[in-house]
Design an enzyme around this catalytic site. Structure first.
Site, PDB file in Angstrom:
ATOM      1  CB  THR A  45      40.153  -6.688  79.140  1.00 26.26           C
ATOM      2  OG1 THR A  45      39.953  -5.729  80.171  1.00 26.26           O
ATOM      3  CG2 THR A  45      41.124  -7.757  79.635  1.00 26.26           C
ATOM      4  CE  LYS A  91      42.391  -9.418  83.145  1.00 27.22           C
ATOM      5  NZ  LYS A  91      42.416  -9.111  84.598  1.00 27.22           N
ATOM      6  CE  LYS A  95      38.988  -5.607  89.540  1.00 31.82           C
ATOM      7  NZ  LYS A  95      39.521  -6.981  89.321  1.00 31.82           N
ATOM      8  CG  ASP A 120      36.674  -4.215  79.753  1.00 35.77           C
ATOM      9  OD1 ASP A 120      36.533  -4.532  80.949  1.00 35.77           O
ATOM     10  OD2 ASP A 120      37.585  -4.678  79.036  1.00 35.77           O
TER      11      ASP A 120
END
Length: 328
Positions: free
Chosen positions: A126, A151, A247, A299
């Protein structure tokens, strides 16, 4: 087994630099670690309370402590689902129960789950939200990684993605707006991002406003994150998203995450397996869910300045299943 002792403690994990998304920035990750002691073994699970979902370290600690007596009296994973709603608290306790069961049985958690032995998977890396110039430089430093997740925040995002693509020409790209876009952003960015090779757009609109996606034809597959928590979320994701992000902290643990993966597949959704910024202990159960996923986003430990010992093994973008000393 009765007589099990459940406890919970806080952990603080410094982040390398600053991690920024559309909702703000931070320099550390604060998590909760649940431990269940029984039969000479300790089962552990880690969760990340998320303020966006109305959670705090204090509220999730209270939730975990509220089931201590039930766990002592023998509550199992199915029983836990009746005691706690989906969310961080149930995740920590559920994963601790999986870990404990595996250790007491002397077999790995994947065998307890009745699924094939997991193998290594390739995770995204990310890139935090930043200026165009800084995201371009971050991409240059990460150009060796096969899959980058960016992002984003809205205005200026086209220039951000252009800078990343220019500096990481061979990397596959996924972008995540964290609910910061409008439908106008999506209409404007979609064709341009497709031309730049973006493969997935994650949660472009606010979950409460994503009915605007009904009938919208996106040139890039859309992935539900904030809009998809558990199996019950799939109905409202239908017709809006091609992919769902699973998640453990949203689903409430490995038990529901495995159920959600199977249900999502059955209904034709592609699967991303994601994470909060947290340690290897939090990622470890998710490696079981990540098998065969179209996108793996585990990650979290790569973004931290320190981790558990032992930790998950990362070899570049490849993450390996946990050793029993860590979890499972």
């Amino acid at each position: 087994m009765t007589g099990r002792l459940l406890s919970v403690r806080q952990a603080v994990w410094p982040i390398r630099g600053v991690f920024t998304i559309s909702r703000g920035s931070r320099t550390e990750a604060r998590t909760l670690i649940a431990e269940i002691v029984a039969g000479g073994a300790v089962g552990r699970g880690e969760c990340t309370p998320y303020a966006h979902y109305g959670e705090s370290l204090e509220s999730v600690t209270a939730q975990i402590e509220s089931v201590a007596q039930a766990i002592a009296d023998g509550a199992d994973r199915p029983g836990l689902e009746a005691l706690l709603p989906p969310g961080a608290a149930r995740n920590a306790v559920d994963c601790a129960l999986w870990d404990l069961e595996a250790k007491l049985a002397g077999v790995p958690a994947w065998a307890v789950a009745g699924i094939p032995e997991p193998g290594p998977v390739t995770t995204v890396y990310t890139l935090s939200l930043d200026t165009v110039e800084r995201m371009g430089e971050a991409a240059r430093q990460s150009a060796h990684r096969p899959l980058l997740k960016l992002k984003l925040t809205g205005d200026g995002d086209l220039e951000r993605v252009q800078a990343v693509r220019a500096n990481a020409p061979s990397s596959r790209l996924v972008v995540d707006a964290n609910e910061a876009w409008s439908i106008a952003h999506l209409e404007r960015f979609g064709p341009a991002f497709a031309a730049l090779g973006v493969e997935v757009i994650e949660q472009p609109l606010k979950a409460a406003e994503d009915d605007a996606l009904l009938g919208f034809e996106s040139p890039i597959p859309l992935c539900a994150d904030e809009s998809c928590h558990d199996t019950a979320s799939l109905d409202r994701c239908a017709g809006k998203y091609a992919m769902v992000n699973i998640k453990l902290d949203k689903a409430g643990g490995l038990t529901e995450a495995l159920r959600l993966r199977a249900a999502a597949r059955e209904r034709g959704f592609s699967v991303m397996v994601g994470c909060m910024v947290a340690s290897s202990l939090a990622m470890a159960p998710a490696t079981l869910v990540a098998q065969g996923a179209e996108v793996v986003d585990l990650d979290g430990p790569l973004l931290l300045a320190q981790d558990h010992d032992p930790a998950l093994r990362y070899d570049g973008a490849t993450v390996y299943p946990p050793e029993p000393a860590l979890w499972g």
